[in-house]
Design a protein around this motif. Sequence first.
Motif, PDB file in Angstrom:
ATOM      1  N   LEU A  59      -6.094  -7.356  -3.856  1.00  0.00           N
ATOM      2  CA  LEU A  59      -7.278  -6.257  -3.969  1.00  0.00           C
ATOM      3  C   LEU A  59      -7.265  -4.790  -4.677  1.00  0.00           C
ATOM      4  CD1 LEU A  59      -9.754  -6.819  -1.278  1.00  0.00           C
ATOM      5  CD2 LEU A  59      -9.509  -8.470  -3.232  1.00  0.00           C
ATOM      6  N   GLY A  60      -7.715  -5.052  -5.627  1.00  0.00           N
ATOM      7  CA  GLY A  60      -7.583  -3.700  -6.295  1.00  0.00           C
ATOM      8  C   GLY A  60      -8.200  -2.614  -6.158  1.00  0.00           C
ATOM      9  N   GLU A  61      -8.278  -1.031  -5.570  1.00  0.00           N
ATOM     10  CA  GLU A  61      -8.594  -0.373  -4.949  1.00  0.00           C
ATOM     11  C   GLU A  61      -8.839   0.779  -6.202  1.00  0.00           C
ATOM     12  OE1 GLU A  61     -11.467  -0.388  -1.555  1.00  0.00           O
ATOM     13  OE2 GLU A  61      -9.376  -1.383  -1.211  1.00  0.00           O
ATOM     14  N   LEU A  62     -10.091   1.834  -6.323  1.00  0.00           N
ATOM     15  CA  LEU A  62      -9.865   3.231  -6.905  1.00  0.00           C
ATOM     16  C   LEU A  62      -9.584   3.571  -6.072  1.00  0.00           C
ATOM     17  CD1 LEU A  62     -13.250   4.168  -8.936  1.00  0.00           C
ATOM     18  CD2 LEU A  62     -10.894   2.974 -10.602  1.00  0.00           C
ATOM     19  N   ASP A  63      -7.993   4.582  -6.791  1.00  0.00           N
ATOM     20  CA  ASP A  63      -7.967   5.732  -5.321  1.00  0.00           C
ATOM     21  C   ASP A  63      -6.786   6.611  -6.240  1.00  0.00           C
ATOM     22  OD1 ASP A  63      -6.777   6.947  -3.310  1.00  0.00           O
ATOM     23  OD2 ASP A  63      -5.499   5.613  -2.408  1.00  0.00           O
ATOM     24  N   ALA A  64      -7.707   7.881  -6.713  1.00  0.00           N
ATOM     25  CA  ALA A  64      -7.342   9.054  -6.988  1.00  0.00           C
ATOM     26  C   ALA A  64      -5.351   9.416  -6.659  1.00  0.00           C
ATOM     27  CB  ALA A  64      -7.718  10.047  -7.582  1.00  0.00           C
ATOM     28  N   SER A  65      -5.402   9.235  -5.617  1.00  0.00           N
ATOM     29  CA  SER A  65      -3.926   9.758  -5.389  1.00  0.00           C
ATOM     30  C   SER A  65      -3.035   8.472  -5.179  1.00  0.00           C
ATOM     31  CB  SER A  65      -3.936   9.275  -3.193  1.00  0.00           C
ATOM     32  OG  SER A  65      -4.338   8.448  -2.799  1.00  0.00           O
ATOM     33  N   LEU A  72      -3.380  -0.928  -5.070  1.00  0.00           N
ATOM     34  CA  LEU A  72      -3.410  -2.228  -4.714  1.00  0.00           C
ATOM     35  C   LEU A  72      -2.981  -2.956  -2.664  1.00  0.00           C
ATOM     36  CD1 LEU A  72      -1.320  -3.254  -7.749  1.00  0.00           C
ATOM     37  CD2 LEU A  72      -3.288  -3.377  -7.560  1.00  0.00           C
ATOM     38  N   SER A  73      -3.523  -3.952  -2.583  1.00  0.00           N
ATOM     39  CA  SER A  73      -3.709  -4.384  -1.074  1.00  0.00           C
ATOM     40  C   SER A  73      -3.695  -6.178  -0.937  1.00  0.00           C
ATOM     41  CB  SER A  73      -4.733  -3.638   0.621  1.00  0.00           C
ATOM     42  OG  SER A  73      -4.235  -2.667  -0.020  1.00  0.00           O
ATOM     43  N   THR A  74      -2.290  -6.303  -0.166  1.00  0.00           N
ATOM     44  CA  THR A  74      -2.508  -8.125   0.165  1.00  0.00           C
ATOM     45  C   THR A  74      -4.002  -7.589   1.540  1.00  0.00           C
ATOM     46  OG1 THR A  74      -0.741  -7.466   1.558  1.00  0.00           O
ATOM     47  CG2 THR A  74      -0.615  -8.431  -0.833  1.00  0.00           C
ATOM     48  N   VAL A  75      -4.752  -9.514   0.920  1.00  0.00           N
ATOM     49  CA  VAL A  75      -5.758  -9.699   2.153  1.00  0.00           C
ATOM     50  C   VAL A  75      -5.240 -11.506   1.752  1.00  0.00           C
ATOM     51  CG1 VAL A  75      -6.789  -8.067   1.670  1.00  0.00           C
ATOM     52  CG2 VAL A  75      -7.337  -9.962   0.032  1.00  0.00           C
ATOM     53  N   ASN A  76      -6.225 -11.631   2.869  1.00  0.00           N
ATOM     54  CA  ASN A  76      -6.198 -13.328   2.705  1.00  0.00           C
ATOM     55  C   ASN A  76      -7.785 -13.590   2.624  1.00  0.00           C
ATOM     56  OD1 ASN A  76      -4.165 -12.532   5.803  1.00  0.00           O
ATOM     57  ND2 ASN A  76      -2.754 -13.878   4.458  1.00  0.00           N
ATOM     58  N   ALA A  77      -7.262 -14.481   1.478  1.00  0.00           N
ATOM     59  CA  ALA A  77      -8.249 -15.163   0.667  1.00  0.00           C
ATOM     60  C   ALA A  77      -9.328 -15.762   1.207  1.00  0.00           C
ATOM     61  CB  ALA A  77      -7.730 -15.093  -0.302  1.00  0.00           C
ATOM     62  N   THR A 144       4.529  -5.898  -3.759  1.00  0.00           N
ATOM     63  CA  THR A 144       5.711  -5.255  -3.574  1.00  0.00           C
ATOM     64  C   THR A 144       6.382  -4.536  -4.226  1.00  0.00           C
ATOM     65  OG1 THR A 144       5.718  -6.213  -1.616  1.00  0.00           O
ATOM     66  CG2 THR A 144       7.751  -4.341  -2.527  1.00  0.00           C
ATOM     67  N   TYR A 145       6.934  -5.404  -6.273  1.00  0.00           N
ATOM     68  CA  TYR A 145       7.058  -5.041  -6.915  1.00  0.00           C
ATOM     69  C   TYR A 145       6.380  -4.166  -7.719  1.00  0.00           C
ATOM     70  CZ  TYR A 145       8.540  -5.713 -11.713  1.00  0.00           C
ATOM     71  OH  TYR A 145       9.312  -5.811 -13.272  1.00  0.00           O
ATOM     72  N   GLU A 146       5.166  -3.755  -7.757  1.00  0.00           N
ATOM     73  CA  GLU A 146       4.114  -2.982  -8.214  1.00  0.00           C
ATOM     74  C   GLU A 146       4.741  -1.013  -7.737  1.00  0.00           C
ATOM     75  OE1 GLU A 146       2.148  -2.727 -10.794  1.00  0.00           O
ATOM     76  OE2 GLU A 146       2.604  -4.711 -11.849  1.00  0.00           O
ATOM     77  N   GLN A 147       3.965  -2.133  -6.067  1.00  0.00           N
ATOM     78  CA  GLN A 147       4.456  -0.365  -5.348  1.00  0.00           C
ATOM     79  C   GLN A 147       5.723   0.341  -6.081  1.00  0.00           C
ATOM     80  OE1 GLN A 147       4.213  -0.833  -0.940  1.00  0.00           O
ATOM     81  NE2 GLN A 147       5.058   1.322  -0.803  1.00  0.00           N
ATOM     82  N   HIS A 148       6.753   0.158  -5.985  1.00  0.00           N
ATOM     83  CA  HIS A 148       8.042   0.373  -6.022  1.00  0.00           C
ATOM     84  C   HIS A 148       8.418   0.226  -7.473  1.00  0.00           C
ATOM     85  CE1 HIS A 148       9.382  -0.151  -2.026  1.00  0.00           C
ATOM     86  NE2 HIS A 148       8.968  -0.830  -1.911  1.00  0.00           N
ATOM     87  N   GLN A 149       8.036  -0.318  -8.135  1.00  0.00           N
ATOM     88  CA  GLN A 149       7.970   0.188  -9.965  1.00  0.00           C
ATOM     89  C   GLN A 149       7.502   1.228 -10.246  1.00  0.00           C
ATOM     90  OE1 GLN A 149      10.247  -1.289 -11.320  1.00  0.00           O
ATOM     91  NE2 GLN A 149      10.339  -2.951 -11.899  1.00  0.00           N
ATOM     92  N   GLY A 150       6.433   1.523  -9.455  1.00  0.00           N
ATOM     93  CA  GLY A 150       5.303   3.047  -9.599  1.00  0.00           C
ATOM     94  C   GLY A 150       6.403   4.147  -8.692  1.00  0.00           C
ATOM     95  N   GLN A 151       6.891   4.288  -7.821  1.00  0.00           N
ATOM     96  CA  GLN A 151       7.947   5.060  -7.671  1.00  0.00           C
ATOM     97  C   GLN A 151       8.977   5.236  -7.954  1.00  0.00           C
ATOM     98  OE1 GLN A 151       7.466   4.049  -3.316  1.00  0.00           O
ATOM     99  NE2 GLN A 151       4.930   4.442  -3.312  1.00  0.00           N
ATOM    100  N   GLY A 152       9.354   4.245  -8.589  1.00  0.00           N
ATOM    101  CA  GLY A 152      10.849   4.392  -9.143  1.00  0.00           C
ATOM    102  C   GLY A 152      11.800   4.282  -7.635  1.00  0.00           C
ATOM    103  N   THR A 153      11.408   3.498  -7.181  1.00  0.00           N
ATOM    104  CA  THR A 153      12.589   2.670  -5.841  1.00  0.00           C
ATOM    105  C   THR A 153      12.654   1.229  -5.695  1.00  0.00           C
ATOM    106  OG1 THR A 153       9.745   3.177  -4.854  1.00  0.00           O
ATOM    107  CG2 THR A 153      11.268   5.385  -4.331  1.00  0.00           C
TER     108      THR A 153
END
Length: 525
Positions: A59-65, A72-77, A144-153
């Motif tokens: 799921l994607g939700e607006l978050d300025a931070s 982005l958050s994983t959930v069980n559909a 996980t990929y999106e999170q770490h690519q965005g942080q450069g980690t």
Amino acid sequence: MNHPTTTQPIRFYHQGQVVDVSDVHPTRSVLDWLREDAHCTGTKEGCNEGDCGACTVVLGELDASAEGGLKLSTVNACIQFVPTLHGKALFTVEDLKPQCARTCQPPAAGAPDPLHPVQQAMVDCHGSQCGFCTPGFVMSLWSTYEQHQGQGTRPTRQQLADDLSGNLCRCTGYRPILDAGQRMFDLPAVRLDTAPVVQALQGLQRSGTLDYAAPLGQRVDRFLAPTGLAEFAALRQAHPQARLLAGSTDIGLWVNKQFRDLGDILYIGDVAELKRIEERPGELYIGAGASLEDAWRALVQRVPQLTDVWLRFASPPIRHAGTMGGNVANGSPIGDAPPVLMALDAVIELRRGDQVRRMPLQDFYLDYMKNALQSGEFVQGLAVPLAAMQRQVRAYKISKRFDCDISALCAGLAITLDGDTVQAVRLAYGGMAATVRRAQQAEAALMGQPWNQASVRAAQAALAQDFKPLSDMRASADYRLQVAQNLLQRFWLETRSQDALAPEATSVWSVMPHAIAQQPAGATP
């Protein structure tokens, strides 16, 4: 409840566009909508109770931070209801397409579309066999990929294992899937373009209440989702019989497994004020709508010794959807949050209309699945005294499976010493009685006594007077009592003034990487 003759549609972002849904019952699952209505069959149904992870979506939700303004958050559909998607973005395995890429070359005419790095890594590392669980693994890895690519980690192997703890595989084992998690960062980067998603979600923002209605037989059921706290309180007072819904991690099972009729639903998930976690004078305040993940993170930042129980509290998709307020209000005798909160002298905040009252959490539970809530009242938040976090605190979870399992017993233990003398002590246990409870006689046996082996033995003996646990499928009464006593011994060993066990001596997250490193090549951990 008065039923409207018209209804507002459920609107969310899916596959590059905003979709309107107005013909599903409020308890229709996201999984069923995807497979049967949207014909997106990549997402699979496994357990249908939020355990196996085959149906994992993001799921994607607006978050300025957040990176790109999108959280982005994983959930069980399988246990999320379609109306909870309103104003959000839904990503499934079908969305991992090359048009997200900024570095990939377009395929030649007639050639198949290139795979996303997550998918390609799964192929390269032989991470899929029957393939049924694979879409869920891919979506967890993509998040996980999106999170770490965005942080450069880049995540460690253990971090990947933690992120995948809610995904179960019975074909390949987990080693090649973890290999794929590391391999995906070696491939040419492919990033989600968040700009059109953010723009679409901004257009879906609203004030006021989503009032969605759908027929069920001869009646009409409503799904009410206010955005303001005062509005939520007024609706709760006006409709005390409506079912309160937060993360659906319990209620989703009521529908899927028990076939329960929920009737009208009042949704807490869109009330921003209830998601706040903030430090106030003398306390850490956790709004009832704050996710389990965010609430545990806030506690661990102040009490690092709670890290293990945080990572073992269900799975990431459950922690992303569920709320600590919901876990406490549910009142399960084997809930993992209440013992820890009781050990920290947490206070629960209740609200009915404009009236707010507080009580110690330990007084909230009256009997098995019974609490002190009055008609029209709801849990507004939890307050944890900052002074209590200065104690020596430990939390222990005992379950048959290490990751993503229900506790046989959970203990939250805290102590304050004056030299070697017990000045204050809190011993709270789940799984030992009809409610989560403090061990008052064991506490009394320790108060004012030296923190030594003799005092611990006296407290262990007193536990047999505090609790008469039941035997069930998870553990026998004798086992539970013995384990509860043994955890007191462990607590003493970790907190005594001399020769105390270091945290890394008992943490799986510290011990396992070393143990794996010592194994011969090709061995399976």
